[in-house]
Design an enzyme around this catalytic site. Structure first.
Site, PDB file in Angstrom:
ATOM      1  N   HIS A  77       0.852  -1.228   0.040  1.00 43.99           N
ATOM      2  CA  HIS A  77       0.005   0.041  -0.127  1.00 43.99           C
ATOM      3  C   HIS A  77       0.873   1.116  -0.057  1.00 43.99           C
ATOM      4  CE1 HIS A  77       0.210   1.051   4.559  1.00 43.99           C
ATOM      5  NE2 HIS A  77       0.480  -0.338   4.630  1.00 43.99           N
ATOM      6  N   ASP A  79      -0.302   4.565   0.867  1.00 40.08           N
ATOM      7  CA  ASP A  79      -0.525   5.612   2.013  1.00 40.08           C
ATOM      8  C   ASP A  79       0.165   5.143   3.100  1.00 40.08           C
ATOM      9  OD1 ASP A  79      -2.381   3.101   2.431  1.00 40.08           O
ATOM     10  OD2 ASP A  79      -3.472   4.385   3.680  1.00 40.08           O
ATOM     11  N   ASP A 140       6.053   1.888   6.515  1.00 41.16           N
ATOM     12  CA  ASP A 140       4.753   1.100   6.315  1.00 41.16           C
ATOM     13  C   ASP A 140       3.920   1.749   5.564  1.00 41.16           C
ATOM     14  OD1 ASP A 140       2.291  -0.158   6.861  1.00 41.16           O
ATOM     15  OD2 ASP A 140       2.038   0.438   8.701  1.00 41.16           O
ATOM     16  N   GLU A 174      -4.924   1.899   2.663  1.00 41.99           N
ATOM     17  CA  GLU A 174      -4.817   0.549   3.697  1.00 41.99           C
ATOM     18  C   GLU A 174      -5.050   0.938   5.179  1.00 41.99           C
ATOM     19  OE1 GLU A 174      -2.937  -2.566   5.944  1.00 41.99           O
ATOM     20  OE2 GLU A 174      -2.521  -0.414   5.783  1.00 41.99           O
ATOM     21  N   GLU A 175      -4.320   2.086   5.364  1.00 39.00           N
ATOM     22  CA  GLU A 175      -4.413   2.515   6.793  1.00 39.00           C
ATOM     23  C   GLU A 175      -5.499   3.171   7.465  1.00 39.00           C
ATOM     24  OE1 GLU A 175      -1.868   1.825   8.565  1.00 39.00           O
ATOM     25  OE2 GLU A 175      -0.037   2.003   7.604  1.00 39.00           O
ATOM     26  N   ASP A 197       3.861  -6.339   3.649  1.00 41.35           N
ATOM     27  CA  ASP A 197       3.461  -5.140   4.536  1.00 41.35           C
ATOM     28  C   ASP A 197       3.612  -5.272   5.929  1.00 41.35           C
ATOM     29  OD1 ASP A 197       2.420  -2.667   5.437  1.00 41.35           O
ATOM     30  OD2 ASP A 197       0.122  -3.848   5.383  1.00 41.35           O
TER      31      ASP A 197
END
Length: 408
Positions: A77, A79, A140, A174-175, A197
Site C-alpha cells: 500500500h 498511503d 509502512d 490501507e491505513e 506489509d
C-alpha cells in the site's frame, strides 16, 4: 535503481490517508506516488500498467516459461497512517549503526533509545534509515513498495530467471481500512498473492485479528450546575462509566500474541454530548463475537439506568481472520519459509496484531499471506528500517517468483 534509492524517493511524497471518508482515495495526494510508480513501471518495461480512478496501480511481468504455473501477485500500500504526519519526511541514514542510542531531534529531545527499543541491537554494524523526530518514516508500507518495484526491475532485466506471470498491485487507503475496497481482484489476474506489509525481516504471517469499529454516542442533558440536582445527565461521566465497564486487562497496553482487546482511540465531548471511537480486536472468532455482544450489553445497561437513547453503540465489522482461507494453500507459507532459509533469514511466524489488505483479499478469493518489509515502530516518529533487510527482502521476492516456476 537500488531499493534504498527508491525508498528514499517514495517516503518524501506525502501520501497520508484520511479516516472516515467515503471517497477512495481519501486524499488526492496519494495520486502523486501512484503516478510516479505508474511511470517507473512503464519505463522499466512492465506490461498492462494501469492507474485507475481510485488510485490503484496494477502491472504485470509476463511469464517467460512454457510451464503452467500459478500466477503470483505482490501487493503493497502507498498511503501512510494518519496517526502522525507523513508530510515533509526527512529520512536520515545511519551508516554502520554502533549499537548506541540514536539522536533523532536534539532540539525536541527525541531519541531512539536502546533501552526502549532493544531490537535496535539486532542491527549493529548495519545501516538504518530513521526519521528527524517530527514525522513518521513511511516504511509502512513504502519499504514494501520499494522492494516490489526493485524485484520487478530485477526480473525484467534478468530474463534468464524463469517465472510465471507476476502481478503487481499498489493500493491506497490501507491505513484507514479501505485498501482492498476497490481492488480489482478479477482483472488483477493472480491465482495467489503476498502482501509485503510486515515488520522485521523474517516475519511471515497468515493469521490476523478479526476487527470491528465501535462508535459510541452519549446524549446527556445540560443543566446549570446550580440547579442540576435530579435533572443533569453528564455525558462525559456516562462515557467514563461506559469505559469503566469494559474489562480492564482487555486493553492493548496489557495484551500480546493472540490476546484481543478493546481500544479507546478517540474521545470528545461536553456535558451535553460525548463521542468515543473504539476498535475491537480478537484472533478467536468466538471471542470476537462475544466482545461485540458485550458492548451492546453495556449499551442496554446504561440506557436502562439513564433512559432510552442515552447511549448509542454502533459496531461495524472491518475485516476477518484470513487463517481459514489460507489453510487450503499452506504451500504459500512453505515456499516462503524455504526461500527465507535458503537466504539465511530466520522465519518468524506469528499472528498479525492488526490487519492487511491481504485479509480482505483472501475473503474475496485471492489467498494472500503477509511478508516482512524490514521496518520497525510503525505509525510514529521512532520508525526505522534496516537497509540490508530491504535488500534481502527484495532478493526473497525474486526467489519466490522463481520458486513457483520450479513447483511441481
Amino acid at each position: 535503481m537500488h531499493v534504498l534509492e527508491r525508498f528514499l524517493s517514495y517516503v518524501k511524497i506525502d501520501t497520508e490517508s484520511v479516516p472516515d471518508r467515503e471517497q477512495i482515495p481519501s486524499s488526492k495526494k496519494q495520486f502523486d506516488l501512484a503516478k510516479k510508480l505508474e511511470a517507473e513501471l512503464r519505463e522499466m518495461g512492465a506490461s498492462d500498467v494501469r492507474l485507475d480512478a481510485h488510485c490503484y496501480v496494477y502491472a504485470k511481468i509476463p511469464a517467460n516459461t512454457d510451464k503452467k504455473v500459478p500466477a503470483v501477485g505482490f501487493i503493497a500500500h502507498m498511503d501512510t497512517s494518519p496517526a502522525i504526519s507523513g508530510a515533509n519526511v526527512k529520512p536520515r541514514i545511519i551508516r554502520q549503526y554502533d549499537g548506541k542510542d540514536i539522536t533523532l531531534n536534539e532540539t525536541l529531545g527525541v531519541y531512539l533509545r536502546v533501552s526502549e527499543f532493544p531490537a535496535l541491537l539486532n542491527y549493529k554494524g548495519q545501516d538504518l534509515v530513521v526519521t528527524d523526530g517530527t514525522t513518521l518514516l513511511g516504511a509502512d508500507d513504502k519499504a514494501g513498495v520499494a522492494e516490489i518495484m526493485s524485484m520487478a526491475e530485477y526480473l525484467l532485466t534478468h530474463p534468464e530467471i524463469l517465472h510465471g506471470d507476476i502481478l503487481i498491485g499498489f493500493t491506497p487507503d490501507e491505513e484507514v481500512g479501505n485498501g482492498a475496497t476497490c481492488f480489482d481482484v478479477k482483472n488483477f489476474g493472480a491465482d495467489v498473492a503476498y502482501t509485503v506489509d510486515g515488520g522485521e525481516i523474517g516475519e511471515l504471517e497468515y493469521e490476523n485479528f478479526n476487527a470491528a469499529s465501535l462508535k459510541v454516542h452519549i446524549q446527556g442533558r445540560g443543566i446549570h450546575p446550580g440547579s442540576a440536582k435530579g435533572k443533569m445527565k453528564n455525558a462525559l461521566l456516562i462515557a467514563m462509566e461506559f469505559q469503566a465497564m469494559l474489562p480492564v486487562f482487555d486493553n492493548p497496553m496489557y495484551t500480546e500474541m493472540y490476546e484481543g482487546f478493546y481500544h479507546l482511540d478517540g474521545m470528545s465531548g461536553n456535558v451535553e454530548t460525548a463521542n468515543m471511537d473504539y476498535i475491537i480486536r480478537d484472533h478467536d472468532r468466538e471471542k470476537f463475537e462475544q466482545k461485540k455482544a458485550f458492548v451492546k450489553h453495556v449499551e442496554t445497561f446504561l440506557n436502562a439506568k439513564y433512559g432510552e437513547g442515552t447511549v448509542t453503540a454502533v459496531v461495524k465489522d472491518s475485516y476477518l481472520n484470513m487463517k481459514e482461507l489460507i489453510a487450503p494453500h499452506m504451500y504459500l507459507i512453505d515456499y516462503a519459509k524455504e526461500e527465507m532459509e535458503h537466504l539465511g533469514i530466520t522465519p518468524i511466524i506469528s499472528p498479525i496484531r492488526g490487519g492487511t489488505d491481504g485479509a480482505r483479499l483472501s475473503y474475496e478469493g485471492l489467498p494472500c499471506p503477509n511478508l516482512c518489509t524490514g521496518g520497525h515502530n510503525y505509525h510514529g516518529k521512532y520508525e526505522y528500517v534496516c537497509v540490508q533487510s530491504m535488500e534481502k527482502i527484495t532478493e526473497l521476492l525474486v526467489k519466490l517468483a522463481e520458486r513457483f516456476a520450479k513447483s511441481e
